[in-house]
Design an enzyme around this catalytic site. Structure first.
Site, short mmCIF file in Angstrom:
data_model
loop_
_atom_site.label_atom_id
_atom_site.label_comp_id
_atom_site.label_asym_id
_atom_site.label_seq_id
_atom_site.Cartn_x
_atom_site.Cartn_y
_atom_site.Cartn_z
N ASP A 214 -7.75 2.48 6.68
CA ASP A 214 -7.60 2.44 5.18
C ASP A 214 -7.11 1.33 4.87
O ASP A 214 -7.15 0.79 3.94
CB ASP A 214 -6.62 3.68 5.08
CG ASP A 214 -7.50 4.79 4.76
OD1 ASP A 214 -8.67 4.74 4.71
OD2 ASP A 214 -6.65 6.02 4.76
N GLU B 241 1.00 -1.21 0.01
CA GLU B 241 -0.02 -0.01 0.09
C GLU B 241 0.75 1.36 -0.22
O GLU B 241 1.56 1.30 1.17
CB GLU B 241 -0.81 -0.01 1.45
CG GLU B 241 -1.63 1.27 1.36
CD GLU B 241 -2.21 1.18 2.88
OE1 GLU B 241 -2.38 0.06 3.61
OE2 GLU B 241 -3.05 2.22 3.31
N ASP C 11 -4.45 -0.17 9.79
CA ASP C 11 -5.35 0.78 10.16
C ASP C 11 -6.58 0.64 9.17
O ASP C 11 -6.67 -0.16 8.57
CB ASP C 11 -4.72 2.39 9.96
CG ASP C 11 -4.33 2.60 8.57
OD1 ASP C 11 -4.56 1.73 7.71
OD2 ASP C 11 -3.74 3.58 8.28
N ASP D 220 -1.15 -1.05 5.80
CA ASP D 220 -0.93 -0.68 7.09
C ASP D 220 -2.01 -1.35 8.20
O ASP D 220 -3.13 -1.71 7.47
CB ASP D 220 -1.30 0.74 6.81
CG ASP D 220 -0.24 1.65 6.53
OD1 ASP D 220 0.73 1.32 6.25
OD2 ASP D 220 -0.28 2.80 5.96
#
Ligand code: 0RA
Length: 646
Positions: A513, A435, A511, A509
């Site tokens: 997103d 990403e 998180d 990641d």
């Protein structure tokens, strides 16, 4: 059956000698090589025992002799399966000279000798028989209610403790089998309620009107009851509850020819994916077979016929509606019952009986032709949907041609963004889908370039659940990914032999997103490269969440528990520093390499598709058109979210 008084009536005494030895030789083989009979001795094999016993009860239901099956997971992870069928005969078997219950429980395949009058599930794919379960159970107790009497016999590791005895009277009929899986055999001894419940639900859909319950007597005390008068139509409604249907009710086909009952339900929705599930004698034929070929060919034929009536002249000329076109947005269940099923293919999940193709084809052709006559408005909707699929397919073909020409013009197959590895042996090679460009940069520096390739992805990839092939091929992130992977895309082009990496690792990641991008990528692989998931090629990287530093000690933790464990180990040293990583970008190349990429330390999660029905539902719900089911899911699960990055 339990609440009856014991009258102690016994069968004639007999000694256990020579004849038992041959009987037990069979079960000895089962104990020596359990995997040969039930596939494995892990959780999968453990659950298989339950299916084997339940299959015998379902056979009673197929014979029209049983309406209810009750499964219980006992507090000690034992299983009891009770049915209200005819009950295993309790008399002495004339040829073998031992009780019939004992014969059924100790001789491989003995069950099959008795009732040739039904479509036996237990003679089908799993067909190892209930005696295998007996051989792999530390204790097994059979209780039979038959002709007003209650009969019981107990076994240990397949060996009868004593001949069966009558223990009371009863007004109930049926068989109850309790067993405790043997801890000398199984590596996993804990039953999963949801796994059993899913299969029992499926069996209830496939055998309409049959009631199946499951009760968990362990801590959770869960209970499910399944009974579906709608049968496979109810199955369709269950699978598609999150999709926008094109028609209100599924089309239901029920026809028996040459002693082969065919039951089919299907419904179109506004989505683009095909969901076809097929069964023979309640066994999920995941590789299809003759029943599926018959269904597909009839459907394509009927729809092409009808299209000639429905479409205006300028549209119908020159367009041929293919199988893929007629199955776009189709959810279907094809279920047949066959006396002597032949299962083929590597995993025996493909129906081979040739006669079944014609039987299904005729039934489907006649019934849908009638249905279209009687429901012209629905017929028109379906034809228009199929026609638009054909138009989109044509557009996709042109886009593909263009893309191919373009990649040839640009001088060769590989995308510029790919930092490829030097090895050319796919078995050694890994592709990291990373990403963002910055994490991509760290990954490039931290990798072992001999076998690790890096492809940075810019932001969110296209949600394929909401797009058709032409748009998907036009999406740059997807097309670079497909180029790098090497297999091509789509039914005609996909070729797993051209796979350039035997590990494809999604690295995002930790998180919100990141998990969104992960879900988008999984949706893409699930819908368009499912074979890679089946082959176990797809992985999720597990970057650490915490770095803990105390003096010279530097440790990484992948979750809260690990963090706390490390902190406890370090003890009371001064100057402990904890960093919570928000993204891959916060790690330098060396850290990323050590924690997430180096095979010596990293943790990879392999992506599997154990439950295709469930996975499909989740994808549809999370990524599809209907908002309401997604809202409900978020409401119901929001409390599980512990950390939200904002
Ligand atoms: C042998 C013969 C018959 C039924 C069964 C076995 C039988 C086995 C199991 C295992 C679990 N539940 C079961 N129910 C029945 C036929 C009996 C007859 O013809 O009366």
């Amino acid at each position: 059956m339990e609440d009856n008084k014991v009258v102690g009536e016994k069968l004639p005494e007999r000694k256990y000698e020579a004849s038992d030895i041959t009987v037990l030789e069979g079960l000895e083989a089962v104990r020596k090589r359990p995997a040969m009979y039930i596939g494995s001795t892990d959780a999968r094999g453990l659950h298989h025992l339950v299916y084997e016993v339940v299959d015998n009860s379902v056979d009673e239901a197929l014979a029209g002799a049983c309406t209810q099956i009750d499964v219980v997971i006992t507090a000690e992870n034992g299983i009891s399966v009770q049915d209200n069928g005819r009950g295993i005969p309790t008399d002495i078997h004339p040829k073998e000279g031992i009780g019939t219950v004992e014969l059924v429980m100790t001789k491989l395949h003995a069950g099959g000798k008795f009732n040739h009058d039904t479509y036996k599930v237990s003679a089908g794919l799993h067909g190892v028989g209930v005696s295998c379960v007996n051989g792999l159970a530390s204790t097994l107790i059979v209780t039979v209610g038959r002709d007003g009497k209650l009969f019981e016999q107990t076994f240990h590791r397949g060996v009868p403790k004593a001949p069966g005895v009558f223990v009371g009277t009863t007004d109930k009929q049926g068989t109850k089998i309790f067993f405790q899986p043997d801890n000398e055999i199984f590596t996993d001894l804990v039953y999963n309620f949801d796994t059993l419940s899913s299969r029992l639900r499926e069996l209830a859909f496939l055998n309409k009107g049959l009631t199946i319950t499951i009760r968990d007597e362990r801590e959770d005390k869960k209970f499910h009851e399944f009974c579906f008068p709608g049968g496979v139509s109810a199955f369709i409604e269950y699978m598609d509850h999150a999709k926008k249907p094109l028609m209100e009710k599924p089309v239901h086909i029920l026809k028996e020819q040459d002693n082969t009952p065919v039951e089919i339900a299907f419904r179109y929705n506004e989505g683009y994916t095909e969901n076809l599930f097929s069964f023979c004698n309640n066994v999920n034929t995941v590789d299809g077979g003759t029943h599926v070929v018959g269904f597909k060919s009839a459907l394509t034929r009927v729809i092409n016929n009808k299209a000639k009536d429905v479409l205006p002249k300028n549209k119908k000329d020159g367009i041929d509606l293919t199988g893929d076109d007629v199955r776009e947005g189709l959810t279907a269940v094809v279920s047949v019952k066959v006396f002597d099923p032949q299962f083929e293919g590597q995993t025996k999940h493909k129906l081979g009986n040739h006669e079944v193709k014609g039987i299904v084809e005729t039934a489907v052709f006649d019934m849908i032709t009638n249905f279209f006559e009687e429901n012209p408005a629905i017929a028109r909707k379906i034809i228009e949907k199929v026609y638009s699929a054909a138009v989109a397919r044509e557009a996709a073909r042109k886009a593909r041609q263009l893309a191919r020409r373009k990649s040839v013009l640009e001088g060769g197959g590989l995308p510029g963004k790919l930092a490829d590895c030097s090895s050319r042996n796919p078995a050694d090679c890994e592709l990291y889908l990373v990403e963002g460009d910055s994490a991509g940069g760290s990954a490039k520096q931290g990798r072992d370039r001999s076998f690790q390739a890096i492809l940075p992805l810019k932001g969110k990839i296209l949600n394929v659940e909401k797009a058709r092939m032409d748009k998907i091929l036009g999406n740059e992130e997807i097309s670079t990914m497909v180029q790098a992977i090497g297999t091509g895309l789509g039914e005609e082009s996909f070729n797993v032999d051209k796979l350039r990496y035997h590990k494809i690792i999604i690295m995002t990641d930790a998180d919100v997103d990141g998990s969104h991008i992960q879900t988008l990528l999984l949706t893409f692989f699930c819908r368009y490269m499912k074979e890679l998931i089946d082959q176990g090629v797809l992985y999720l990287a597990q970057p650490p969440l915490y770095k803990i530093k105390a003096g010279k000690i530097e440790k990484y933790a992948f979750n809260e528990q690990e963090r706390d464990k490390i902190l406890a180990e370090i003890g009371d040293k001064k100057g402990i520093y904890i960093q919570r990583y928000k993204g891959l970008g916060e790690m330098n190349p060396e850290q990323l390499s050590i924690t997430t990429m180096n095979p010596a330390n990293r943790v990879l999660k392999r992506v599997t598709m154990e439950d295709v029905v469930e996975a499909d539902q989740i994808f549809t719900m999370l990524m599809g058109e209907e908002v309401e089911p997604r809202r409900k899911f978020i409401e119901e699960n929001a409390y599980l979210v512990k950390e939200l990055d904002v």
